[in-house]
Design an enzyme around this catalytic site. Structure first.
Site, mmCIF file in Angstrom:
data_model
loop_
_atom_site.group_PDB
_atom_site.id
_atom_site.type_symbol
_atom_site.label_atom_id
_atom_site.label_comp_id
_atom_site.label_asym_id
_atom_site.label_seq_id
_atom_site.Cartn_x
_atom_site.Cartn_y
_atom_site.Cartn_z
ATOM 1 N N HIS A 26 0.840 -1.204 0.000
ATOM 2 C CA HIS A 26 0.000 0.000 0.000
ATOM 3 C C HIS A 26 0.868 1.244 0.000
ATOM 4 C CE1 HIS A 26 0.546 1.511 4.176
ATOM 5 N NE2 HIS A 26 0.792 0.243 4.458
ATOM 6 N N CYS A 27 0.262 2.368 -0.428
ATOM 7 C CA CYS A 27 0.931 3.665 -0.348
ATOM 8 C C CYS A 27 0.103 4.550 0.583
ATOM 9 C CB CYS A 27 1.082 4.290 -1.736
ATOM 10 S SG CYS A 27 -0.487 4.593 -2.571
ATOM 11 N N ALA A 28 0.096 5.844 0.370
ATOM 12 C CA ALA A 28 -0.570 6.758 1.303
ATOM 13 C C ALA A 28 -2.084 6.614 1.302
ATOM 14 C CB ALA A 28 -0.190 8.200 0.978
#
Length: 478
Positions: A26-28
């Protein structure tokens, strides 16, 4: 049972189950899946999950927009799915490349090189902007600047250049490091190679044109010009890949017991020699050719047409990932012309996409679920992050995306037509004005207003046309 359990179970089911997940990270704001069989993912059902704010596929990854809760949701999802939570983003990228064609792989390589450099470039752009403001002659009836009347600000002006020079003049060091990092080779060798391209022993690249005599290394049978490649992009890219492939090749033929000694030695010396004898001059010529074509096109009588096309097409380029190619062009323009007229159009495109979402917020103000997606998306878009807005709202309805493209195109014509130049890349959206050269800030502000107002008006107009009605009916909104 946490509040994410049901949504996590649904997402797992609709992406094809644990056995269909190769890598998940995942990212932000997004979950990033590399799926073994992308056809098993039921996109429509995924988007119907309460916590999901949209989906899109990019660079071989199926990405699910969750929002600020993505970290907690990811932890719950990995526990339920029984998949590893130790895979890095680099692992995900490498796995995703299995699903790419050669062009997508090339773009991914460029992204891997420049993405780690963006924070420094953003800082550098802001520093150059602050220094330019200090140089404006606004004191003593317009005859003196802030640095002329204040020793403190003169000192600040001089000190900030220490950082600005480190970022831009020594950019090849960052590029060669990023390549060695990406290729899995010895990063310190990449740094050393970059330093040899910008060493103080060499004639500074900015002084070559006015030099009466160019120093050289004399090998008896041949002479090699001692020219530096400060701020040059393509020579650094070419040299960085040569070093990496030399090291990778030597690892295969040199026994491991002596590899620590001989691999670095036989990799760095030929790489530096090739860089200065062959790749540097060739890369410089290619970079100058590309930047001159782009700059000449934007400043020619047909510059408005180029601007219109680029402003209109940039958002679709983001969808394909091709927008990463503009980073190298921007940086080359900066080295050749002390600024770039390409980056302002990118910032305006970000603003236009956000403005189209603002119109959708107004149109769908009674839809609370969509407000949870659109409001954060508009904010992030105005700050330079467009994906939540584009994939979560604008592409879903289509007509806001078109309205934003038109608004971006008109704003780009104004920006290019008035000669707006940016100091640096990286500062996107509304804060992008901080990267604009001071004399051009007013015209860029006018361009920003166009990028805000036109997409809002067009989105509202399109919503009442057949195109808008069909979009609402397709999504079951009416």
């Amino acid at each position: 049972m946490s509040k994410y359990t049901n949504d996590a179970k649904q997402l797992l089911e609709h992406v094809g189950g644990s056995e269909n997940i190769s890598v998940v990270t995942h990212c932000a704001t997004r979950m990033r899946f590399v799926l073994k069989d992308a056809n098993k993912a039921d996109v429509k059902k995924v988007e119907e999950i309460g916590l999901v704010k949209g989906t899109f596929t990019q660079a071989g990854q199926f990405q699910v927009i969750i929002g600020n809760e993505v970290s907690s949701f990811y932890n719950e999802f990995t526990q339920i799915a029984g998949v590893s939570d130790v895979a890095s983003k680099d692992d995900a990228k490498e796995a995703a490349k299995q699903n790419m064609n050669w062009l997508q792989r090339m773009i991914a390589h460029l992204a891997d090189i420049f993405t780690p450099l963006i924070p420094a470039l953003v800082v550098g752009g802001l520093i150059l902007g602050f220094r330019n403001v200090m140089e404006i002659k606004m004191m003593s009836d317009g005859t003196q600047s802030l640095i002329d009347v204040s020793q403190f600000w003169a000192g600040v002006h001089s000190f900030l250049w220490l950082i600005g020079e480190a970022i831009f003049h020594f950019l090849p060091v960052g590029i060669t490091w990023a390549i060695s990092r990406k290729m899995g080779t010895t990063q310190i060798l990449g740094i050393v190679l970059g330093i040899t391209l910008v060493s103080p022993q060499l004639l500074n690249a900015y002084g070559v044109a006015g030099a009466t005599e160019i120093p050289f290394w004399d090998f008896g049978f041949a002479q090699v010009d001692m020219i530096g490649y400060q701020a040059q992009v393509i020579p650094a890219i070419l040299a960085g890949f040569v070093l990496s492939y030399l090291e990778l090749g030597l690892r295969k033929v040199i026994p491991s017991v002596v590899s620590m000694i001989f691999v670095p030695f036989f990799a760095i010396i030929p790489a530096v020699l090739i860089a200065h004898v062959v790749l540097g001059p060739i890369g410089w010529a290619i970079g100058s050719w590309i930047s001159n074509i782009v700059y000449s096109g934007l400043t020619s009588a047909f510059g408005w047409l180029f601007a219109a096309l680029f402003g209109f097409a940039y958002a679709p380029l983001v969808i394909t990932g091709l927008h990463h190619m503009t980073n190298a062009i921007d940086l080359q323009l900066m080295s050749e012309f002390d600024g770039t007229n390409l980056w302002p159009m990118i910032a305006l495109s970000n603003i236009a996409q956000g403005s189209a979402v603002v119109a959708m917020i107004i149109l769908n103000r009674k839809d609370e679920k969509e407000q949870q997606v659109s409001i954060p998306a508009a904010i992030s878009c105005y700050l330079g992050v467009t994906e939540p807005a584009m994939f979560g709202i604008n592409l879903k309805y289509t007509f806001p995306f078109l309205a934003a493209m038109i608004g971006s195109s008109i704003a780009a014509i104004i920006s290019v037509g008035s000669g707006v130049m940016a100091n640096s890349i990286g500062v996107g959206g509304i804060p992008g004005i901080l990267s604009i050269q001071v004399p051009d800030m007013l015209m860029f502000a006018i361009s920003m207003l166009v990028a805000i107002i036109v997409p809002i008006i067009l989105t509202m107009v399109f919503a009442k046309t057949k195109m808008g009605v069909n979009a609402y009916e397709r999504l079951g909104k009416r």
